[in-house]
Write a protein that holds these residues in place. Structure first.
Motif, mmCIF file in Angstrom:
data_model
loop_
_atom_site.group_PDB
_atom_site.id
_atom_site.type_symbol
_atom_site.label_atom_id
_atom_site.label_comp_id
_atom_site.label_asym_id
_atom_site.label_seq_id
_atom_site.Cartn_x
_atom_site.Cartn_y
_atom_site.Cartn_z
ATOM 1 N N ASP A 40 59.756 61.695 22.909
ATOM 2 C CA ASP A 40 60.304 60.356 22.683
ATOM 3 C C ASP A 40 60.820 59.705 23.959
ATOM 4 O O ASP A 40 60.714 58.495 24.132
ATOM 5 N N GLU A 41 61.415 60.479 24.842
ATOM 6 C CA GLU A 41 62.072 59.917 26.028
ATOM 7 C C GLU A 41 61.130 59.758 27.218
ATOM 8 O O GLU A 41 61.562 59.371 28.313
ATOM 9 N N LEU A 42 59.852 60.043 27.019
ATOM 10 C CA LEU A 42 58.906 60.062 28.135
ATOM 11 C C LEU A 42 58.009 58.825 28.127
ATOM 12 O O LEU A 42 57.489 58.428 27.083
ATOM 13 N N VAL A 43 57.843 58.209 29.299
ATOM 14 C CA VAL A 43 56.853 57.149 29.493
ATOM 15 C C VAL A 43 55.879 57.624 30.559
ATOM 16 O O VAL A 43 56.287 58.062 31.642
ATOM 17 N N LEU A 44 54.589 57.542 30.259
ATOM 18 C CA LEU A 44 53.549 57.950 31.203
ATOM 19 C C LEU A 44 52.766 56.728 31.670
ATOM 20 O O LEU A 44 52.556 55.780 30.905
#
Length: 278
Positions: free
Chosen positions: A160-164
């Motif tokens: 949830d806390e990850l942006v790629l």
């Protein structure tokens, strides 16, 4: 040259020719959508959405919960409210230069359930809606099942806390952003004199991000287009050298997929002028 021109340095061709791989890297959450270095496009984008809503937006049944969650995240990131009278993803797309694509798990595969596509790189919203990751990547060499499968695994493992983020690039004739069909641009290039290349050839960079939506488990895929006049970039010697190498090293399947044949003579002319190519 303007500060905006180099806002995304390093430019992706500095890492070599386009590649058909996942190539995603994590970024800080605060850098997901803001600052929007292409905010100059938001006004014309809204005009396009008003005039061509049926062409740029599509959705399938059952996508509203994911659209709502995606719209809330975009609205929060921008600090702006969305129009409650419009489909949520469509309304959220008005706030940013990025195109927004909602992917959800349907029948065991990640499927495009809604999208607003105002800066498409030679495909349309209606080409994509309802397709799986495998279907979306089928035209790409090695895309189905190879690349589609690898991206599917990334989607399924997103936290949830990850942006790629990743970048892709091509070269096009003109500075048009709304290009659902590349045929008119290729035809114009094919008929154009070499002298027109300096003004017409543009580097088109796609900045793509993916982010999981915690409540629905959907994935929001964003696409931001940056356009650079190629001749301006080639005035910098290091960029001219890097572009020349990346262009030359692009494999035949890359060139065929991107349909660069109509641009070959124009790019060669620019490289001869700016990079000393012979």
């Amino acid at each position: 040259m303007s500060d905006i021109l180099f806002s995304s340095r390093p430019l992706p061709f500095e890492q070599g020719p386009p590649r058909f791989d996942v190539g995603l890297a994590p970024i800080e959450m605060q850098h997901w959508l803001m600052p929007d270095d292409q905010a100059i496009w938001v006004g014309p984008k809204n005009e396009l959405m008003d005039a061509e809503s049926g062409a740029v937006f599509a959705s399938i049944r059952g996508s509203i919960p994911g659209q709502i969650e995606a719209a809330e995240l975009v609205s929060h990131a921008c600090g702006l409210r969305i129009d409650p009278g419009e489909p949520p993803l469509f309304a959220a797309s008005r706030l940013v230069s990025d195109d927004l694509v909602l992917m959800e798990m349907r029948d065991g595969v990640w499927t495009n359930t809604a999208l607003c596509l105002c800066s498409p790189t030679f495909f349309s919203a209606h080409d994509a809606i309802g397709k799986s990751l495998f279907g979306l990547h089928r035209p790409v060499p090695g895309g189905d099942p190879g690349l589609g499968g690898r991206i599917s695994r990334v989607f399924s493992l997103l936290r949830d806390e990850l942006v790629l983020e990743r970048h892709n690039w091509t070269v096009q004739w003109s500075n048009a952003r709304y290009t659902p069909d590349g045929t008119p641009l290729r035809n114009a290039a094919g008929a154009a004199a070499l002298a027109e290349a300096k003004e017409a050839l543009h580097l088109r960079v796609e900045r793509q991000t993916i982010r999981r939506l915690p409540q629905t488990g959907a994935v929001l895929f964003t696409i931001r287009i940056r356009l650079y006049k190629l001749a301006d970039l080639l005035e910098e010697r290091d960029l001219a050298t890097a572009f020349q190498q990346a262009w030359r090293e692009a494999s035949p399947d890359v060139r065929a997929y991107k349909k660069w044949d109509s641009l070959e003579r124009h790019v060669a002319a620019l490289l001869q002028n700016y990079a000393g190519d012979s």
